[in-house]
Scaffold this active site. Structure first.
Site, PDB file in Angstrom:
ATOM      1  N   ARG A 151       0.830  -1.217   0.000  1.00  0.00           N
ATOM      2  CA  ARG A 151       0.000   0.000   0.000  1.00  0.00           C
ATOM      3  C   ARG A 151       0.863   1.266   0.000  1.00  0.00           C
ATOM      4  O   ARG A 151       1.044   1.888  -1.056  1.00  0.00           O
ATOM      5  CB  ARG A 151      -0.954  -0.037   1.211  1.00  0.00           C
ATOM      6  CG  ARG A 151      -2.094   0.969   1.135  1.00  0.00           C
ATOM      7  CD  ARG A 151      -1.724   2.390   1.493  1.00  0.00           C
ATOM      8  NE  ARG A 151      -1.221   2.542   2.871  1.00  0.00           N
ATOM      9  CZ  ARG A 151      -0.700   3.679   3.318  1.00  0.00           C
ATOM     10  NH1 ARG A 151      -0.609   4.740   2.539  1.00  0.00           N
ATOM     11  NH2 ARG A 151      -0.237   3.754   4.567  1.00  0.00           N
ATOM     12  N   ASP A 152       1.450   1.609   1.124  1.00  0.00           N
ATOM     13  CA  ASP A 152       2.259   2.843   1.185  1.00  0.00           C
ATOM     14  C   ASP A 152       3.426   2.727   0.199  1.00  0.00           C
ATOM     15  O   ASP A 152       3.828   3.708  -0.438  1.00  0.00           O
ATOM     16  CB  ASP A 152       2.782   3.040   2.615  1.00  0.00           C
ATOM     17  CG  ASP A 152       3.026   4.489   2.981  1.00  0.00           C
ATOM     18  OD1 ASP A 152       3.159   5.316   2.062  1.00  0.00           O
ATOM     19  OD2 ASP A 152       3.108   4.802   4.182  1.00  0.00           O
ATOM     20  N   HIS A 168       5.137   4.944  12.655  1.00  0.00           N
ATOM     21  CA  HIS A 168       5.082   4.820  11.180  1.00  0.00           C
ATOM     22  C   HIS A 168       6.021   5.906  10.644  1.00  0.00           C
ATOM     23  O   HIS A 168       5.597   7.034  10.405  1.00  0.00           O
ATOM     24  CB  HIS A 168       3.635   5.027  10.727  1.00  0.00           C
ATOM     25  CG  HIS A 168       3.413   5.041   9.254  1.00  0.00           C
ATOM     26  ND1 HIS A 168       2.773   4.018   8.573  1.00  0.00           N
ATOM     27  CD2 HIS A 168       3.715   5.961   8.300  1.00  0.00           C
ATOM     28  CE1 HIS A 168       2.687   4.315   7.285  1.00  0.00           C
ATOM     29  NE2 HIS A 168       3.252   5.493   7.090  1.00  0.00           N
ATOM     30  N   HIS A 204       8.680   7.513   8.089  1.00  0.00           N
ATOM     31  CA  HIS A 204       9.298   7.563   6.758  1.00  0.00           C
ATOM     32  C   HIS A 204      10.766   7.946   6.939  1.00  0.00           C
ATOM     33  O   HIS A 204      11.151   8.546   7.943  1.00  0.00           O
ATOM     34  CB  HIS A 204       8.534   8.542   5.860  1.00  0.00           C
ATOM     35  CG  HIS A 204       7.230   7.966   5.374  1.00  0.00           C
ATOM     36  ND1 HIS A 204       7.048   7.482   4.105  1.00  0.00           N
ATOM     37  CD2 HIS A 204       6.048   7.756   6.005  1.00  0.00           C
ATOM     38  CE1 HIS A 204       5.814   7.019   3.966  1.00  0.00           C
ATOM     39  NE2 HIS A 204       5.178   7.177   5.124  1.00  0.00           N
ATOM     40  N   CYS A 255       4.440   9.393  -0.128  1.00  0.00           N
ATOM     41  CA  CYS A 255       3.034   9.793  -0.140  1.00  0.00           C
ATOM     42  C   CYS A 255       2.795  10.737  -1.310  1.00  0.00           C
ATOM     43  O   CYS A 255       3.544  11.701  -1.492  1.00  0.00           O
ATOM     44  CB  CYS A 255       2.676  10.491   1.183  1.00  0.00           C
ATOM     45  SG  CYS A 255       0.992  11.115   1.192  1.00  0.00           S
ATOM     46  N   ASN A 282       8.610   4.498   3.613  1.00  0.00           N
ATOM     47  CA  ASN A 282       8.718   4.095   5.020  1.00  0.00           C
ATOM     48  C   ASN A 282      10.108   3.538   5.252  1.00  0.00           C
ATOM     49  O   ASN A 282      10.757   3.070   4.323  1.00  0.00           O
ATOM     50  CB  ASN A 282       7.751   2.933   5.325  1.00  0.00           C
ATOM     51  CG  ASN A 282       6.312   3.368   5.351  1.00  0.00           C
ATOM     52  OD1 ASN A 282       5.568   3.061   4.442  1.00  0.00           O
ATOM     53  ND2 ASN A 282       5.924   4.067   6.383  1.00  0.00           N
TER      54      ASN A 282
HETATM   55  P1  HMG Z   1     -13.479  13.965  -2.493  1.00  0.00           P
HETATM   56  O1  HMG Z   1     -13.308  14.334  -3.923  1.00  0.00           O
HETATM   57  O2  HMG Z   1     -13.508  15.067  -1.476  1.00  0.00           O
HETATM   58  O3  HMG Z   1     -14.730  13.022  -2.258  1.00  0.00           O
HETATM   59  O4  HMG Z   1     -12.310  12.964  -2.091  1.00  0.00           O
HETATM   60  P2  HMG Z   1     -16.249  13.199  -2.497  1.00  0.00           P
HETATM   61  O5  HMG Z   1     -16.935  12.519  -1.357  1.00  0.00           O
HETATM   62  O6  HMG Z   1     -16.593  14.632  -2.799  1.00  0.00           O
HETATM   63  O7  HMG Z   1     -16.495  12.335  -3.838  1.00  0.00           O
HETATM   64  C1  HMG Z   1     -15.941  12.727  -5.075  1.00  0.00           C
HETATM   65  C2  HMG Z   1     -15.859  11.506  -5.974  1.00  0.00           C
HETATM   66  O8  HMG Z   1     -15.029  10.494  -5.408  1.00  0.00           O
HETATM   67  C3  HMG Z   1     -17.231  10.821  -6.196  1.00  0.00           C
HETATM   68  O9  HMG Z   1     -17.193  10.214  -7.470  1.00  0.00           O
HETATM   69  C4  HMG Z   1     -17.214   9.737  -5.145  1.00  0.00           C
HETATM   70  O10 HMG Z   1     -18.063   8.669  -5.455  1.00  0.00           O
HETATM   71  C5  HMG Z   1     -15.764   9.293  -5.205  1.00  0.00           C
HETATM   72  P3  HMG Z   1     -17.775  10.953  -8.787  1.00  0.00           P
HETATM   73  O11 HMG Z   1     -19.207  11.253  -8.438  1.00  0.00           O
HETATM   74  O12 HMG Z   1     -16.947  12.198  -8.973  1.00  0.00           O
HETATM   75  O13 HMG Z   1     -17.575   9.941  -9.847  1.00  0.00           O
HETATM   76  N1  HMG Z   1     -15.306   8.676  -3.950  1.00  0.00           N
HETATM   77  C6  HMG Z   1     -14.671   7.486  -3.896  1.00  0.00           C
HETATM   78  N2  HMG Z   1     -14.314   6.604  -4.846  1.00  0.00           N
HETATM   79  C7  HMG Z   1     -13.682   5.483  -4.438  1.00  0.00           C
HETATM   80  N3  HMG Z   1     -13.396   5.201  -3.136  1.00  0.00           N
HETATM   81  C8  HMG Z   1     -13.742   6.072  -2.159  1.00  0.00           C
HETATM   82  C9  HMG Z   1     -14.408   7.260  -2.527  1.00  0.00           C
HETATM   83  N4  HMG Z   1     -14.884   8.320  -1.825  1.00  0.00           N
HETATM   84  C10 HMG Z   1     -15.413   9.168  -2.709  1.00  0.00           C
HETATM   85  N5  HMG Z   1     -13.459   5.792  -0.890  1.00  0.00           N
HETATM   86  C11 HMG Z   1     -11.353  11.190  -0.809  1.00  0.00           C
HETATM   87  C12 HMG Z   1     -12.205  12.452  -0.778  1.00  0.00           C
HETATM   88  C13 HMG Z   1     -11.011  10.854   0.617  1.00  0.00           C
HETATM   89  C14 HMG Z   1     -12.124  10.073  -1.454  1.00  0.00           C
HETATM   90  C15 HMG Z   1     -10.080  11.485  -1.648  1.00  0.00           C
HETATM   91  O14 HMG Z   1      -9.486  12.650  -1.163  1.00  0.00           O
HETATM   92  C16 HMG Z   1      -9.099  10.370  -1.621  1.00  0.00           C
HETATM   93  O15 HMG Z   1      -9.342   9.280  -2.140  1.00  0.00           O
HETATM   94  N6  HMG Z   1      -7.915  10.606  -1.012  1.00  0.00           N
HETATM   95  C17 HMG Z   1      -6.934   9.540  -0.896  1.00  0.00           C
HETATM   96  C18 HMG Z   1      -5.639  10.068  -0.498  1.00  0.00           C
HETATM   97  C19 HMG Z   1      -4.661   8.943  -0.308  1.00  0.00           C
HETATM   98  O16 HMG Z   1      -4.901   7.785  -0.585  1.00  0.00           O
HETATM   99  N7  HMG Z   1      -3.466   9.344   0.211  1.00  0.00           N
HETATM  100  C20 HMG Z   1      -2.431   8.398   0.475  1.00  0.00           C
HETATM  101  C21 HMG Z   1      -2.714   7.538   1.655  1.00  0.00           C
HETATM  102  S1  HMG Z   1      -2.486   8.358   3.221  1.00  0.00           S
HETATM  103  C22 HMG Z   1      -0.806   8.163   3.560  1.00  0.00           C
HETATM  104  O17 HMG Z   1      -0.064   7.702   2.731  1.00  0.00           O
HETATM  105  C23 HMG Z   1      -0.318   8.520   4.933  1.00  0.00           C
HETATM  106  C24 HMG Z   1      -0.061   7.284   5.819  1.00  0.00           C
HETATM  107  O18 HMG Z   1       0.838   6.393   5.198  1.00  0.00           O
HETATM  108  C25 HMG Z   1       0.502   7.718   7.162  1.00  0.00           C
HETATM  109  C26 HMG Z   1       1.709   8.665   7.035  1.00  0.00           C
HETATM  110  O19 HMG Z   1       2.704   8.339   6.368  1.00  0.00           O
HETATM  111  O20 HMG Z   1       1.611   9.736   7.625  1.00  0.00           O
HETATM  112  C27 HMG Z   1      -1.362   6.515   6.093  1.00  0.00           C
HETATM  113 MG    MG Z   2       2.973   6.604   5.222  1.00  0.00          MG
END
Ligand code: HMG
Ligand code: MG
Length: 312
Positions: free
Chosen positions: A19-20, A213, A215, A246, A255
């Site tokens: 994933r990450d 966690h 990086h 990220c 990480n």
């Molecule tokens: P948004 O655009 O604000 O969402 O995104 P929305 O609710 O307004 O919906 C917009 C569109 O997205 C709609 O589709 C929804 O159906 C769809 P449309 O009508 O335009 O066709 N939608 C989805 N589709 C699939 N799966 C879903 C989903 N939700 C809405 N779950 C949202 C908000 C959270 C979805 C978006 O910002 C997003 O997907 N962000 C992901 C960011 C991400 O994955 N970042 C990396 C992971 S975090 C990380 O790496 C940090 C970590 O490792 C810890 C660290 O290192 O600190 C964990």
């Molecule tokens: Mg991370």
């Protein structure tokens, strides 16, 4: 004479590679390769493998095959291995549940700017989105882990107050997250700043419910793990081969490499249940798939030693 604090006898490592590790890869990695990566990690002894993310494919295209990957992984799940997946909202949770998820993770941040860039809402709004996820998960018997990003620094705001981290961590615990993983998203922490952050968090959340966690952008992650171990943290997230970064933290590297953590813990006499040689093979394999060398210092050293001994 001063004595060092007792270290835990064993540590749980949560593998982040699928994933990450892969989420930031520009070229789409096939579902076959992702599933094979999970299989190889299981064989090396990993007992928790974050498998994919049920996020928007418009935001993170690399995770667009989430249902296929999780479904195939779970179809041959190894007993005793957990396969958590990220779910930012109820839509993601419902898709994960339909694919068979038994464990999910919600992910918030201690920095407002990062929260907006990463999940398009404020910290308060994100917590309101997580609440129905934790409620639905409880009803479905699904475990929920919580993340707090930017625990030591934010790519947009700089230093982050330990108190802000503690507040989000405590809210996630109160919501029912069984464990809170503290993300040094940009790897800017050092043992002193991580210790200050942990001190603040531990006033609200017991060490037994925390994970580190970290990086490795500035090469401090192993030192940060050592500092955290001495403060009673016994769960660490790591990514095979040091894969990752990220998409919403430009310049942040992966990480800490799982091999580097296992090497550290082997040296300290702390158990992990992971076979380091097998893990180095996984690092070499996935790095070859991605056409690069493993970022891990330990993997490089082990591979160089093997080559020298003529058995690479
Ligand atoms: P948004 O655009 O604000 O969402 O995104 P929305 O609710 O307004 O919906 C917009 C569109 O997205 C709609 O589709 C929804 O159906 C769809 P449309 O009508 O335009 O066709 N939608 C989805 N589709 C699939 N799966 C879903 C989903 N939700 C809405 N779950 C949202 C908000 C959270 C979805 C978006 O910002 C997003 O997907 N962000 C992901 C960011 C991400 O994955 N970042 C990396 C992971 S975090 C990380 O790496 C940090 C970590 O490792 C810890 C660290 O290192 O600190 C964990
Ligand atoms: Mg991370």
């Amino acid at each position: 004479m001063t004595t060092s604090p007792a270290l835990p006898a064993a540590v749980r490592i949560v593998e982040m590679g699928p994933r990450d590790g892969l989420q930031n890869e520009k070229r789409l990695v096939s579902a076959d390769t992702k599933v094979e990566l999970v299989r190889r990690l299981e064989a090396a002894g990993l007992k928790a493998i974050e498998t994919t993310a049920f996020v928007s494919p418009k935001w993170v295209p690399q995770m667009g095959d989430n249902a296929e990957v999780l479904g195939r992984v779970l179809a041959a799940a190894v007993p005793g291995v957990a396969y958590p997946v990220l779910t930012p909202n109820l839509k993601g949770f419902e898709a994960a549940l339909a694919a068979g998820a038994k464990e999910v993770a919600v992910f918030g941040a201690a920095s407002e700017s990062f929260s907006r860039k990463n999940i398009n809402c404020s910290i308060a709004e994100s917590l309101e989105r997580f609440r129905p996820v934790t409620e639905a998960a409880r009803a479905a018997g699904v475990r929920v882990r919580g993340y707090v990003s930017c625990v030591a620094g934010c790519p947009y705001e700089g230093a982050v107050a330990p108190q802000a981290v503690a507040e989000v961590a405590a809210t996630l615990m109160d919501m029912g997250c069984y464990e809170i993983s503290l993300g040094d998203t940009i790897g800017s922490g050092n043992p002193a700043s991580i210790a200050r952050m942990l001190e603040a968090v531990m006033r609200r959340v017991p060490a037994a419910r925390l994970a580190g966690h970290y990086h490795d952008t500035y090469g401090m992650a192993v030192a940060n793990i050592h500092a955290s171990l001495q403060m009673g943290v016994a769960v660490f997230d790591a990514s095979v081969g040091g894969l990752g970064g990220c998409p919403y933290a430009a310049g942040a590297s992966g990480n800490v490499a799982t091999e580097d953590v296992v090497w550290l813990l082997n040296g300290l006499g702390v158990g992990t249940g992971i076979d380091l040689d097998a893990l180095v093979d996984v690092a070499a394999w996935i790095s070859a798939q991605l056409e690069r060398e493993p970022a891990s210092r330990v993997a490089r050293a082990v591979l160089a030693k093997r080559a020298q001994a003529g058995c690479a």
